[in-house]
Structures are given as C-alpha cells and as structure tokens.
Write an enzyme that holds these catalytic residues in place. Structure first.
Site, PDB file in Angstrom:
ATOM      1  N   THR A 126      36.295  33.910  31.718  1.00  0.00           N
ATOM      2  CA  THR A 126      36.310  34.902  32.783  1.00  0.00           C
ATOM      3  C   THR A 126      37.647  35.623  32.859  1.00  0.00           C
ATOM      4  OG1 THR A 126      36.321  35.120  35.207  1.00  0.00           O
ATOM      5  CG2 THR A 126      36.951  33.000  34.327  1.00  0.00           C
ATOM      6  N   TYR A 149      39.140  27.881  40.546  1.00  0.00           N
ATOM      7  CA  TYR A 149      38.083  28.255  39.597  1.00  0.00           C
ATOM      8  C   TYR A 149      38.691  28.776  38.298  1.00  0.00           C
ATOM      9  CZ  TYR A 149      34.732  31.328  37.289  1.00  0.00           C
ATOM     10  OH  TYR A 149      33.954  31.973  36.349  1.00  0.00           O
TER      11      TYR A 149
END
Length: 318
Positions: A126, A149
């Site tokens: 990501t 995250y």
C-alpha cells in the site's frame, strides 16, 4: 497455470480472480476467511460469479490455521492480497488482528514458498508505507508509515525481501494507491460518500476535504496486478500502482453532487490520525516493466461505483 489468490473475496481480490480467469489456461484456488470491515454477506456477493466458475475453487480458511505448504505444493503463482486493511482501525487494542493477519500470516506463506516451485509471489502492499511525502513518490522513497496499519504492511514487505534474498522466493511487491470502484470496502470514503448522498444523509468527512489522493480505478488496478504474471525481471522489485487522476476530497464531493443530482450536506470530523495529507504515485517503473497504463477517468469510475451502490442499496443481487 495454477494460481493461489489469498483474500479472494475482498474488493481487489474478487476482481483479480475474475480478470485472471479470462485466460483459459488459468486455474484459481481462492483463500479467504471472511474477516475485516466488509461483511460476510457482501463478500459472498463479491464471489457470486466466481463460485459458478469451473476453474475456481474457494478455501474458506485462515492462513494462520491451514497447511500452507500443501496449499502451495502444486502452485505456479501466488497473489497474496489477504490481510486486515484500514488506517483508522489499526490503533490501540485493535492492532492484534493486524499483526496476525498482515505479518504472521505473510511469514507463514513465505515460509511455505521456500520449498514451492513458484514462478511468481506477488505481495499486495500500500501507499500507506510511504507516509507523508511532498510531490510525486517513486518506489525508492524512504518508507515512513504514519499508522500501525502502514507499519504492518511495511513489515510484510521486509519479510518478502528477506525470503527473496535468502531463499530466492520470486517476490514482487505492488503498492496500491487508493483503489476505488464497485465492491469497494464499506469503510472507504467513496463507498461511504455515495451511500450517504443516495440516502440523503450527511456525508461524514474526516478533515477539511483539502487532502488529495492518487485514485486508482479497480479495473486499472487489477490490470496492472495481473500483468505481473507474464512480465520479465520483476523478482525482487517494487512497483507503484496508481491511477489516471489525482483530486482533492472536496472535488470528489462536487463530482458526486453532479453525477447524482443531489446536494451534499457535509458533517466534518477531525482529521484521521495516521493518514497522509496527499498522495501522488510515480508509476514510470510499472509503465516500463509491466506495460501498465491506467485508462479510467475519475468521472467514469465514479459513475460505475454509483451504479453499483444503487444496486447494493436496493438489496438486489449483482
């Protein structure tokens, strides 16, 4: 070609499986344990076409519990998309499932890949690993994640790198930039905004709306992801997968007003902790080695997601 797709019932995973099955030589084993922010009902909806396909098999089980060596025994390619997504939910006591599903599960799969005869192991990462950067970001930028995250996804990248270096696992890492479109997760901004404006509810906006993103339509994302299979010289490399257009959130809201014919009432909330103010992908490496070129404009992509949301809100089958 036998392909394993973990996270096959998710937003990107389900679209990727459908894309890969367009090639008649591909057989897919999908793995998903139906956790995360998307409800099991919507995940089943995502899988509807796939479950009817003769070259698709679903294993509804966690990577933490299954025999990963057996799973990869006869596989040619692994697409590892499984994990817990989302920045806002990764703080505090909710961090534990992120460590289990984003780090430990990745390590178990890589350990199994050591003895498998894979041609590719593609890890879905990501843009969150970059943190806040000024201007266009290339793959060589120093990772500085702003959220737990992002830390877990970067840890997965580091695991991929050490297994590639020490055991020649043919790892390729893809860093996605804000993917949107039909089947988008319910916690993501476009899904929430479209649902709220269609139901005449206030739009819940984190921050002042001046934050901007490099938005990637789902068809472009899976096109770039699928291209890795046949691309050369991808082992050990990292690629940004970004979109055709960047925009500020306020601009997106104006577009949604135009496309739906409705005026948005905005409920402003504090900016989310751990999210960068802007993202901007340099996709030149993906263009060069993967032949990647995003095609879908924001207007066209938003129209498609609006039509999807209208069907979902009516409770109709897709």
């Amino acid at each position: 070609m036998r392909i394993i797709v973990t996270g096959c019932a998710g937003f990107i995973g389900s679209h990727l499986c459908e894309k890969l099955l367009q090639q008649e030589e591909n057989e897919i084993i999908g793995v998903d344990c139906f956790i995360g922010p998307t409800s099991p009902l919507l995940k089943r909806q995502n899988l509807k076409k796939l479950l009817q396909h003769p070259r698709f098999q679903l294993l509804q089980e966690s990577l933490m519990n299954m025999d990963c060596e057996k799973l990869l025994q006869k596989a040619d390619v692994v697409y590892h998309l499984a994990g817990i997504p989302g920045v806002r939910a990764s703080w505090g006591k909710d961090f534990l499932p992120y460590t289990e599903n984003n780090i430990l599960a990745t390590q178990r799969l890589l350990e199994a890949a050591k003895s498998a005869k894979l041609t590719k192991f593609i890890y879905a990462s990501t843009s969150s690993i970059y943190g806040y950067k000024h201007g266009m970001v290339s793959e060589g930028a120093m990772p500085e994640p702003l959220s737990p995250y992002g830390v877990t996804k970067l840890a997965g990248e580091h695991l991929c790198a050490v297994y590639h270096k020490n055991f020649d696992v043919p790892v390729t890492i893809l860093r996605y930039f804000t993917v949107y479109g039909p089947r988008q997760r319910p916690d993501m901004a476009f899904h929430r905004f479209i649902k709220q404006i269609l139901l005449d509810q206030p739009l819940t906006l984190f921050g002042d709306g001046t934050q901007s993103r490099d938005f990637t339509y789902i068809d472009d994302c899976v096109k770039g992801t699928a291209s890795v299979i046949h691309a050369k010289n991808t082992a050990g490399k990292v690629f940004n997968i970004g979109g055709k257009e960047r925009a500020a959130i306020n601009e997106i809201i104006r577009k949604l007003e135009q496309l739906t014919g409705k005026k948005a009432v905005i409920h402003y909330l504090d900016a989310a902790t751990g999210e960068p103010k802007h993202t901007h992908a340099d996709i030149s490496l993906a263009q060069e080695l993967l032949g990647y070129s995003p095609d879908i404009s924001l207007d066209d992509g938003l129209k498609k997601e609006i039509e999807y949301m209208k069907v979902i809100l009516k409770g109709e089958s897709i």
